[in-house]
Design a protein around this motif. Structure first.
Motif, PDB file in Angstrom:
ATOM      1  N   GLY A  17      65.038  29.116 -40.594  1.00  0.00           N
ATOM      2  CA  GLY A  17      66.974  29.726 -40.471  1.00  0.00           C
ATOM      3  C   GLY A  17      67.412  29.217 -40.134  1.00  0.00           C
ATOM      4  N   GLY A  18      67.638  27.890 -39.391  1.00  0.00           N
ATOM      5  CA  GLY A  18      68.758  27.491 -38.684  1.00  0.00           C
ATOM      6  C   GLY A  18      68.976  27.419 -37.512  1.00  0.00           C
ATOM      7  N   ALA A  19      67.405  27.434 -36.773  1.00  0.00           N
ATOM      8  CA  ALA A  19      67.529  28.439 -35.340  1.00  0.00           C
ATOM      9  C   ALA A  19      66.920  26.521 -35.108  1.00  0.00           C
ATOM     10  N   GLU A  20      67.639  25.668 -34.068  1.00  0.00           N
ATOM     11  CA  GLU A  20      67.405  24.716 -33.583  1.00  0.00           C
ATOM     12  C   GLU A  20      66.500  24.450 -32.529  1.00  0.00           C
ATOM     13  N   THR A  21      65.221  23.159 -32.810  1.00  0.00           N
ATOM     14  CA  THR A  21      64.513  22.557 -32.073  1.00  0.00           C
ATOM     15  C   THR A  21      64.602  23.139 -30.822  1.00  0.00           C
ATOM     16  N   PRO A  22      63.435  23.777 -29.317  1.00  0.00           N
ATOM     17  CA  PRO A  22      63.916  23.612 -28.692  1.00  0.00           C
ATOM     18  C   PRO A  22      63.391  21.824 -28.315  1.00  0.00           C
ATOM     19  N   ILE A  23      63.642  21.652 -26.918  1.00  0.00           N
ATOM     20  CA  ILE A  23      63.412  20.792 -25.629  1.00  0.00           C
ATOM     21  C   ILE A  23      61.456  20.723 -25.659  1.00  0.00           C
ATOM     22  N   VAL A  24      60.944  19.527 -26.167  1.00  0.00           N
ATOM     23  CA  VAL A  24      59.540  19.757 -26.089  1.00  0.00           C
ATOM     24  C   VAL A  24      59.272  19.007 -24.699  1.00  0.00           C
ATOM     25  N   ALA A  25      58.658  19.232 -24.024  1.00  0.00           N
ATOM     26  CA  ALA A  25      58.385  18.365 -22.972  1.00  0.00           C
ATOM     27  C   ALA A  25      56.819  18.699 -22.851  1.00  0.00           C
ATOM     28  N   LEU A  26      55.767  17.013 -22.981  1.00  0.00           N
ATOM     29  CA  LEU A  26      54.657  16.643 -22.854  1.00  0.00           C
ATOM     30  C   LEU A  26      54.474  16.600 -20.860  1.00  0.00           C
ATOM     31  N   VAL A  27      53.654  16.919 -20.765  1.00  0.00           N
ATOM     32  CA  VAL A  27      53.336  17.340 -19.021  1.00  0.00           C
ATOM     33  C   VAL A  27      52.113  17.115 -18.822  1.00  0.00           C
ATOM     34  N   GLY A  28      51.837  17.311 -17.634  1.00  0.00           N
ATOM     35  CA  GLY A  28      50.537  17.308 -17.068  1.00  0.00           C
ATOM     36  C   GLY A  28      49.884  16.013 -16.297  1.00  0.00           C
ATOM     37  N   SER A 119      55.714  13.601 -13.592  1.00  0.00           N
ATOM     38  CA  SER A 119      56.286  13.755 -11.999  1.00  0.00           C
ATOM     39  C   SER A 119      56.822  14.845 -12.528  1.00  0.00           C
ATOM     40  N   GLY A 120      56.163  16.340 -11.851  1.00  0.00           N
ATOM     41  CA  GLY A 120      56.490  17.340 -11.780  1.00  0.00           C
ATOM     42  C   GLY A 120      57.717  17.553 -11.602  1.00  0.00           C
ATOM     43  N   LEU A 121      59.017  17.657 -10.689  1.00  0.00           N
ATOM     44  CA  LEU A 121      60.079  17.660  -9.848  1.00  0.00           C
ATOM     45  C   LEU A 121      60.966  16.843 -10.463  1.00  0.00           C
ATOM     46  N   TYR A 122      60.712  15.433 -10.895  1.00  0.00           N
ATOM     47  CA  TYR A 122      61.585  15.625 -12.349  1.00  0.00           C
ATOM     48  C   TYR A 122      61.349  16.159 -13.637  1.00  0.00           C
ATOM     49  N   VAL A 123      60.431  16.374 -13.823  1.00  0.00           N
ATOM     50  CA  VAL A 123      60.825  17.730 -15.598  1.00  0.00           C
ATOM     51  C   VAL A 123      60.867  18.522 -14.732  1.00  0.00           C
ATOM     52  N   ARG A 124      61.013  19.135 -13.902  1.00  0.00           N
ATOM     53  CA  ARG A 124      61.908  20.495 -12.977  1.00  0.00           C
ATOM     54  C   ARG A 124      63.253  20.869 -14.000  1.00  0.00           C
ATOM     55  N   ALA A 125      63.542  19.122 -12.476  1.00  0.00           N
ATOM     56  CA  ALA A 125      64.991  19.109 -12.818  1.00  0.00           C
ATOM     57  C   ALA A 125      65.527  18.526 -13.673  1.00  0.00           C
ATOM     58  N   PHE A 282      45.744  11.651  -7.537  1.00  0.00           N
ATOM     59  CA  PHE A 282      47.966  11.974  -7.805  1.00  0.00           C
ATOM     60  C   PHE A 282      46.643  12.354  -9.089  1.00  0.00           C
ATOM     61  N   ALA A 283      46.047  12.828 -10.347  1.00  0.00           N
ATOM     62  CA  ALA A 283      45.976  13.526 -11.562  1.00  0.00           C
ATOM     63  C   ALA A 283      45.826  14.894 -10.892  1.00  0.00           C
ATOM     64  N   LYS A 284      44.339  15.214  -9.548  1.00  0.00           N
ATOM     65  CA  LYS A 284      44.339  16.348  -9.037  1.00  0.00           C
ATOM     66  C   LYS A 284      45.961  17.195  -8.566  1.00  0.00           C
ATOM     67  N   ARG A 285      46.665  16.326  -8.159  1.00  0.00           N
ATOM     68  CA  ARG A 285      48.205  17.278  -7.524  1.00  0.00           C
ATOM     69  C   ARG A 285      48.903  17.161  -9.255  1.00  0.00           C
ATOM     70  N   GLN A 286      48.965  16.858 -10.044  1.00  0.00           N
ATOM     71  CA  GLN A 286      49.386  17.002 -10.658  1.00  0.00           C
ATOM     72  C   GLN A 286      48.842  18.394 -11.412  1.00  0.00           C
ATOM     73  N   LEU A 287      47.410  18.213 -12.120  1.00  0.00           N
ATOM     74  CA  LEU A 287      47.033  19.469 -12.371  1.00  0.00           C
ATOM     75  C   LEU A 287      47.319  20.473 -12.049  1.00  0.00           C
ATOM     76  N   THR A 288      47.514  20.688 -10.356  1.00  0.00           N
ATOM     77  CA  THR A 288      47.930  21.923  -9.775  1.00  0.00           C
ATOM     78  C   THR A 288      48.960  22.469 -10.011  1.00  0.00           C
ATOM     79  N   TRP A 289      50.265  21.594  -9.962  1.00  0.00           N
ATOM     80  CA  TRP A 289      51.189  21.779 -10.054  1.00  0.00           C
ATOM     81  C   TRP A 289      51.278  22.377 -11.256  1.00  0.00           C
ATOM     82  N   PHE A 290      51.090  22.093 -12.559  1.00  0.00           N
ATOM     83  CA  PHE A 290      51.473  22.232 -13.610  1.00  0.00           C
ATOM     84  C   PHE A 290      50.690  23.316 -14.037  1.00  0.00           C
ATOM     85  N   CYS A 291      49.581  23.829 -13.930  1.00  0.00           N
ATOM     86  CA  CYS A 291      48.702  24.954 -13.615  1.00  0.00           C
ATOM     87  C   CYS A 291      49.565  25.761 -12.926  1.00  0.00           C
ATOM     88  N   ALA A 292      50.386  25.731 -12.002  1.00  0.00           N
ATOM     89  CA  ALA A 292      51.180  27.028 -11.135  1.00  0.00           C
ATOM     90  C   ALA A 292      52.063  27.439 -12.004  1.00  0.00           C
TER      91      ALA A 292
END
Length: 321
Positions: A17-28, A119-125, A282-292
Motif C-alpha cells: 500500500g505504499g507504506a514505508e517499511t519501519p526502521i528495523v532494530a535487531l537488539v538483545g 548497547s541498550g542506551l545507544y539503541v534507545r538514543a 554482560f549478556a545477562k545485563r543486556q537481557l535485563t535491559w531489553f526484557c524491560a
C-alpha cells in the motif's frame, strides 16, 4: 507474502500500500545471531546496516568485538563501523546524531535502515525521544576531583538533596558525576532527561531468545575462537595506537584482560576465563535491559524459519507507531 524461504514479494517489501517499511532494530544479548539475521533481512528488504555496538566503533578492534568481516557482510552496506580511534571516548549524544543521519541518508536511497547492536542506551538514543544535555570539561573535572579527594559520599549527599530519584537509581561513580554535572549546567534534575519509550519514527525492535545454557556455551566457544583467531596479537597491535590510554576501548571485554597478559600480570588461561565470565555477565545485563522494554519482539534464535518470522514482524509493523 513471504515464501517458504522468508522472501517477500517485491510489491510487499515496503509493507504494501505504499507504506514505508519501519526502521528495523535487531537488539538483545551478544552471541544470539543478530549479525547473521541482519544480513539476511538486509538482502530481503533492500536494507543497509547501522551499527549500534559501541565497541565496534573503534578501528582495529575487530576480533574481540566479533565485528562482521567484509566477506560476512555479503555486500550489504554497513555504517558506523571503524569511525573512532581507540583513544577517543564514545558519546551517546554524538551517536544519536550520526545514527539518525544514517537513517535519513538510507531512506533517501529508497532503502531500509537496519539498526544492529546490544548497547541498550545507544539503541534507545537512535530510536527514542531522548534528549542529551551538554557537557562541560571544567565542571566535570572539578566534580571528578571532588570524587577523588572525598569519595562518593559527599557527592551522593548533594545529589540526594537535588534529585533523590536519581540518587536512588545511580550505582556507579561515573553516572553520579554526570548527574551532578547535568544539574549544574541545566538547573534541571538528571531524571528529567530520562528517555520516553516513544519512537521518533516507526520502528520494529526484534531480539533473539536463546536458552541460557546454550547461550553460555556459545559465548565460551566464541571467546576461545577469538583467542585462536589472534586476539592477543590484535591487542598488542593496538597498544602503539593508544589502547591503554583509551578510557572506553581499554575496558572492552577481552581487551582489558589481554592488556594484562601483555603486561605479565595475567596468564592467558586466566584472561580467557575472565573474558568468558565478563561476557556472560554482560549478556545477562543486556537481557535485563531489553526484557524491560515491552516493544521488543522476541523470536527463538534457533527457529529454522527465523528470517520468515522476522520479516512478518517487519511487515506488520509498517502500520505501527
Amino acid at each position: 507474502m513471504a515464501d517458504a524461504t522468508g522472501a517477500l514479494d517485491p510489491d510487499e517489501s515496503s509493507g504494501g500500500g505504499g507504506a514505508e517499511t519501519p526502521i528495523v532494530a535487531l537488539v538483545g544479548p551478544t552471541g544470539t545471531g543478530k549479525t547473521a539475521l541482519s544480513i539476511a533481512l538486509a538482502q530481503q528488504l533492500g536494507g543497509e546496516v547501522v551499527n549500534a555496538d559501541s565497541m565496534q566503533f573503534y578501528r582495529g578492534m575487530d576480533i574481540g568485538t566479533a565485528k562482521a568481516t567484509v566477506d560476512e557482510r555479503q555486500g550489504v552496506p554497513h555504517h558506523l563501523l571503524d569511525i573512532m580511534e581507540v583513544t577517543e571516548e564514545a558519546s551517546v549524544a554524538r551517536f544519536q546524531e550520526q545514527a539518525r543521519t544514517c537513517f535519513a541518508e538510507i531512506r533517501s536511497r529508497g532503502r531500509v535502515p537496519i539498526l544492529v547492536g546490544g548497547s541498550g542506551l545507544y539503541v534507545r538514543a537512535a530510536l527514542d525521544r531522548i534528549e542529551f544535555p551538554g557537557t562541560d570539561a571544567v565542571v566535570r573535572g572539578r566534580l571528578e576531583q571532588e570524587l577523588h579527594d572525598g569519595g562518593p559520599g559527599p557527592l551522593r549527599a548533594r545529589l540526594r538533596q537535588i534529585d533523590p530519584a536519581a540518587e536512588e537509581r545511580i550505582r556507579d561513580d561515573r553516572r553520579l558525576v554526570r548527574a551532578l554535572e547535568v544539574h549544574e549546567l541545566t538547573g534541571r534534575p538528571f531524571t528529567a532527561f530520562m528517555p520516553e519509550r516513544t519512537h521518533v519514527a516507526p520502528a520494529v525492535q526484534i531480539a533473539l531468545d536463546l536458552d541460557r545454557t546454550v547461550l553460555h556455551e556459545r559465548l565460551e566457544r566464541r571467546v576461545h575462537a577469538m583467542v585462536r583467531g589472534g586476539l592477543e596479537d590484535e591487542v598488542r597491535g593496538l597498544i602503539p595506537h593508544g589502547l591503554r590510554e583509551g578510557r572506553t576501548a581499554s575496558q572492552a571485554l577481552g581487551y582489558g584482560q589481554f592488556l594484562a597478559v601483555v603486561d605479565g600480570t595475567m596468564t592467558v588461561d586466566r584472561a580467557i576465563e575472565s573474558t568468558v565470565v565478563g561476557t556472560r555477565q554482560f549478556a545477562k545485563r543486556q537481557l535485563t535491559w531489553f526484557c524491560a522494554d515491552p516493544r521488543v519482539h522476541w523470536l527463538p534464535a534457533e527457529d529454522p524459519l527465523l528470517v520468515n518470522r522476522a520479516l512478518e514482524l517487519v511487515r506488520s509493523g509498517t502500520h505501527a507507531d
